[in-house]
Scaffold this active site. Structure first.
Site, PDB file in Angstrom:
ATOM      1  N   TYR A   1      -8.372  16.181  12.018  1.00  0.00           N
ATOM      2  CA  TYR A   1      -8.190  16.100  10.566  1.00  0.00           C
ATOM      3  C   TYR A   1      -9.526  16.005   9.833  1.00  0.00           C
ATOM      4  O   TYR A   1      -9.820  16.815   8.952  1.00  0.00           O
ATOM      5  CB  TYR A   1      -7.312  14.889  10.246  1.00  0.00           C
ATOM      6  CG  TYR A   1      -7.111  14.660   8.770  1.00  0.00           C
ATOM      7  CD1 TYR A   1      -6.190  15.420   8.055  1.00  0.00           C
ATOM      8  CD2 TYR A   1      -7.847  13.697   8.086  1.00  0.00           C
ATOM      9  CE1 TYR A   1      -6.014  15.223   6.691  1.00  0.00           C
ATOM     10  CE2 TYR A   1      -7.672  13.497   6.730  1.00  0.00           C
ATOM     11  CZ  TYR A   1      -6.757  14.253   6.030  1.00  0.00           C
ATOM     12  OH  TYR A   1      -6.597  14.067   4.692  1.00  0.00           O
TER      13      TYR A   1
ATOM     14  N   GLU B   1     -12.468   5.577  -3.746  1.00  0.00           N
ATOM     15  CA  GLU B   1     -11.290   5.101  -3.001  1.00  0.00           C
ATOM     16  C   GLU B   1     -10.632   4.014  -3.838  1.00  0.00           C
ATOM     17  O   GLU B   1     -11.316   3.119  -4.331  1.00  0.00           O
ATOM     18  CB  GLU B   1     -11.738   4.571  -1.633  1.00  0.00           C
ATOM     19  CG  GLU B   1     -10.763   3.648  -0.917  1.00  0.00           C
ATOM     20  CD  GLU B   1      -9.440   4.308  -0.521  1.00  0.00           C
ATOM     21  OE1 GLU B   1      -9.475   5.400   0.073  1.00  0.00           O
ATOM     22  OE2 GLU B   1      -8.381   3.729  -0.834  1.00  0.00           O
TER      23      GLU B   1
ATOM     24  N   ASP C   1      -9.648   4.188  -9.340  1.00  0.00           N
ATOM     25  CA  ASP C   1      -8.638   5.246  -9.392  1.00  0.00           C
ATOM     26  C   ASP C   1      -9.315   6.623  -9.478  1.00  0.00           C
ATOM     27  O   ASP C   1     -10.188   6.851 -10.326  1.00  0.00           O
ATOM     28  CB  ASP C   1      -7.753   5.001 -10.622  1.00  0.00           C
ATOM     29  CG  ASP C   1      -6.750   6.109 -10.816  1.00  0.00           C
ATOM     30  OD1 ASP C   1      -5.930   6.319  -9.911  1.00  0.00           O
ATOM     31  OD2 ASP C   1      -6.817   6.798 -11.863  1.00  0.00           O
ATOM     32  N   GLY C   2      -8.893   7.517  -8.608  1.00  0.00           N
ATOM     33  CA  GLY C   2      -9.506   8.842  -8.527  1.00  0.00           C
ATOM     34  C   GLY C   2      -9.356   9.649  -9.806  1.00  0.00           C
ATOM     35  O   GLY C   2     -10.272  10.379 -10.209  1.00  0.00           O
TER      36      GLY C   2
ATOM     37  N   ASP D   1      -8.902  13.442   0.227  1.00  0.00           N
ATOM     38  CA  ASP D   1      -8.360  12.936   1.489  1.00  0.00           C
ATOM     39  C   ASP D   1      -7.349  11.852   1.147  1.00  0.00           C
ATOM     40  O   ASP D   1      -7.633  10.666   1.229  1.00  0.00           O
ATOM     41  CB  ASP D   1      -9.520  12.374   2.326  1.00  0.00           C
ATOM     42  CG  ASP D   1      -9.031  11.714   3.606  1.00  0.00           C
ATOM     43  OD1 ASP D   1      -7.876  11.944   3.988  1.00  0.00           O
ATOM     44  OD2 ASP D   1      -9.824  10.973   4.216  1.00  0.00           O
ATOM     45  N   SER D   2      -6.171  12.295   0.756  1.00  0.00           N
ATOM     46  CA  SER D   2      -5.180  11.355   0.228  1.00  0.00           C
ATOM     47  C   SER D   2      -4.067  11.089   1.219  1.00  0.00           C
ATOM     48  O   SER D   2      -3.879  11.824   2.187  1.00  0.00           O
ATOM     49  CB  SER D   2      -4.564  11.940  -1.045  1.00  0.00           C
ATOM     50  OG  SER D   2      -3.712  13.015  -0.700  1.00  0.00           O
ATOM     51  N   SER D   3      -3.304  10.050   0.952  1.00  0.00           N
ATOM     52  CA  SER D   3      -2.063   9.812   1.677  1.00  0.00           C
ATOM     53  C   SER D   3      -0.965  10.666   1.036  1.00  0.00           C
ATOM     54  O   SER D   3      -1.239  11.514   0.190  1.00  0.00           O
ATOM     55  CB  SER D   3      -1.729   8.319   1.663  1.00  0.00           C
ATOM     56  OG  SER D   3      -1.833   7.799   0.357  1.00  0.00           O
ATOM     57  N   ASP D   4       0.275  10.461   1.451  1.00  0.00           N
ATOM     58  CA  ASP D   4       1.378  11.279   0.943  1.00  0.00           C
ATOM     59  C   ASP D   4       1.666  10.986  -0.540  1.00  0.00           C
ATOM     60  O   ASP D   4       1.305   9.931  -1.048  1.00  0.00           O
ATOM     61  CB  ASP D   4       2.641  11.004   1.774  1.00  0.00           C
ATOM     62  CG  ASP D   4       2.480  11.474   3.209  1.00  0.00           C
ATOM     63  OD1 ASP D   4       1.942  12.570   3.407  1.00  0.00           O
ATOM     64  OD2 ASP D   4       2.890  10.739   4.117  1.00  0.00           O
TER      65      ASP D   4
ATOM     66  N   TYR E   1       0.628  13.103  13.148  1.00  0.00           N
ATOM     67  CA  TYR E   1       1.197  13.326  11.815  1.00  0.00           C
ATOM     68  C   TYR E   1       2.582  13.952  11.980  1.00  0.00           C
ATOM     69  O   TYR E   1       2.808  14.715  12.918  1.00  0.00           O
ATOM     70  CB  TYR E   1       0.293  14.242  10.977  1.00  0.00           C
ATOM     71  CG  TYR E   1      -0.985  13.592  10.486  1.00  0.00           C
ATOM     72  CD1 TYR E   1      -1.208  12.226  10.621  1.00  0.00           C
ATOM     73  CD2 TYR E   1      -1.979  14.345   9.869  1.00  0.00           C
ATOM     74  CE1 TYR E   1      -2.365  11.637  10.169  1.00  0.00           C
ATOM     75  CE2 TYR E   1      -3.153  13.763   9.406  1.00  0.00           C
ATOM     76  CZ  TYR E   1      -3.341  12.402   9.560  1.00  0.00           C
ATOM     77  OH  TYR E   1      -4.497  11.823   9.107  1.00  0.00           O
TER      78      TYR E   1
END
Lengths: 327, 327
Positions: free
Chosen positions: A98, A143, A174-175, A193-196, A262
């Site tokens: 990844y 992040e 906050d992005g 590079d985020s989570s869901d 994943y």
């Protein structure tokens, strides 16, 4: 910090509880209990009807941050594992598939990237990969969750080594807010590079965010954003592609890689460029020598090479039909 | 045939039982009980410390054949699923990623294949794919277990349709014995669609078998054999590659594809050619038109296309290092 004895308590399974959690969409804090005893299971409405489980040797950390549930455990065969809101983010065994791909797919596609922004990626793995590129002068990371950074520094030295690079500046926040404050055309590349899209990363999959990304990029700049699985989330991907086609006036591509832990075993990336010097993502112009000087400091690349770069853009027919339908 | 009510009985989980099964290497007939209640879990010493689970709606068939445990269930999100000795062989949702690749990787790599042998593949899916090739005149299949064929005919019409083609001749028996009786140079292509090397398929991963395959192929003929996962079985793959290098005097290649329900989410193929007209597997000479006449009878290809054919041979660096080390 949780002790080893918590494993048993943690994993006392009751069929009833699993069913209850399914009914409520597994939104509670009980992810880890829904397992084969002694195992961690990924169960989510994002991938209904299937679960991937890893055997737990020892739970090393478990706390609720301001944004999400954070857990680290030692698995029996995948090394240490970072879990956010019940979903595997990183395992030591397969993270390179990844981190190397999300980083080098964009950075090897443009000549001499100098200024790079990472949104999310608080474990530091992407920073480690960005810093292989000697042309890069500044690496900014935004992040949202300080606990992710702290936990990585404590438990994942091979990832958090990325923060040690003097070119890196860390911003906790906050992005979306961060991007809106960035001057137009600041970055050569942005890596998301985020989570869901359930939880704190939700906005990172929406149109206004992509608009801010495009604005923050220089002409001919590139973005690479985590874009879910062709096996599980074609509707989501279709939506992301449609948004990107409206916003990015350069090239629009979807690539994918294999990551065993994943859901469905694959994860995809949306790669776009802004209007300006054209970018042909499929034919990298800025190759990273597999045994180059970067290897001495960071160890050799384990996954990425120029051939797998190009191959990543070849899609199965069922996905090509949806993703490239307007082309 | 099992009834719906068996699901509950089947899946009464006890932590104790799971541990017992782990201790005995899960070699008994209790695979299905090692799950979250109502779910089927793949647990094996072939992939220690991880498990993939599918939610079971209804068990449709469960019997012990002369060779293995055979089970079919209706899953909640992957359609019907065929299990042999506790391991997922086929799901209706993702079978195309496997059947199309294991078939068209070899058959699209040689001009006008006429005589094809399938070893294993009793579900019929590979036969369906072979019969897309209009040049093929004879398709022989040697499957050891008649129950697999019968069960596929009853529960998997989209796979077992492969048996209906008049070019197909089915032989029930041992693949090794069958091959040894074949005249030298009989086949243009041999496809080995086997289960894992634990159980009845064990010999299909050993040197004498590959020698028989080479003998049964014409000069410049090709074999494609199921060759496990780069994430899980590099030692096994290394061994297969070493054997093939000794036996096949044409080209030797390893390719891979994504299959969500196989352990680690990927499966690989060993592709070799015998001495004779050279075969460049990476550049298919016999493309299958995605919307060609074969599509009318068998439905369009869902996974395979010429680009993903070539891409399948691009390996991650960690795998390339081992597989291509002598090159």
């Amino acid at each position: 910090m949780a002790e080893e004895s918590d494993v048993a308590a943690f994993t006392t399974v009751a069929a009833k509880r699993l069913r209850e959690e399914e009914e409520v969409g597994n939104k509670g804090n009980n992810y880890i209990s829904t397992v084969i005893p002694g195992w961690f299971s990924q169960i989510s409405l994002m991938w209904p009807g299937e679960a991937h489980s890893l055997k737990v040797e020892k739970i090393l950390f478990q706390q609720k941050s301001k944004y999400q549930d954070v857990m680290v455990f030692q698995s029996s065969t995948y090394g240490k594992v970072l879990i956010l809101d019940g979903v595997i983010q990183v395992t030591e065994r397969d993270e390179r598939a990844y981190t190397e791909m999300i980083t080098h797919l964009p950075l090897c596609s443009i000549p001499n990237p100098r200024k790079v922004l990472v949104i999310g990626g608080g474990d530091g793995g992407v920073l480690r990969e960005v810093s292989r590129h000697s042309s890069v002068e500044e690496i900014h990371i935004c992040e949202i969750d300080a606990m992710v950074v702290d936990v990585s520094k404590q438990y994942f030295p091979d990832l958090s080594v990325g923060f040690q690079n003097p070119r890196v500046t860390l911003h906790i926040g906050d992005g979306v807010t961060y991007l809106n404050a960035v001057s137009e055309g600041t970055y050569d590349a942005i890596i998301v590079d985020s989570s869901d899209p359930i939880g704190p990363a939700k906005e990172l999959f929406e149109k206004p965010f992509f608009q801010s990304v495009a604005k923050a990029l220089r002409p001919g700049g590139v973005v690479c954003t985590q874009a879910e699985s062709i096996w599980l989330h074609m509707h989501l991907i279709e939506n992301i592609v449609a948004n990107c086609r409206q916003i990015f006036k350069g090239s629009i591509n979807y690539a994918w890689t294999t990551v065993p832990t994943y859901p469905s075993g694959v994860i995809g990336f949306m790669l776009c460029s802004t209007e300006g010097p054209s970018v042909d993502f499929k034919h990298p112009v800025n190759p990273l020598d597999e045994n180059g000087s970067h290897s001495k400091a960071k160890g050799p690349l384990k996954f990425y090479n120029s051939k797998i770069h190009s191959a990543a853009f070849c899609l199965p027919s069922f996905a090509k039909k949806v993703i490239n339908k307007d082309q």
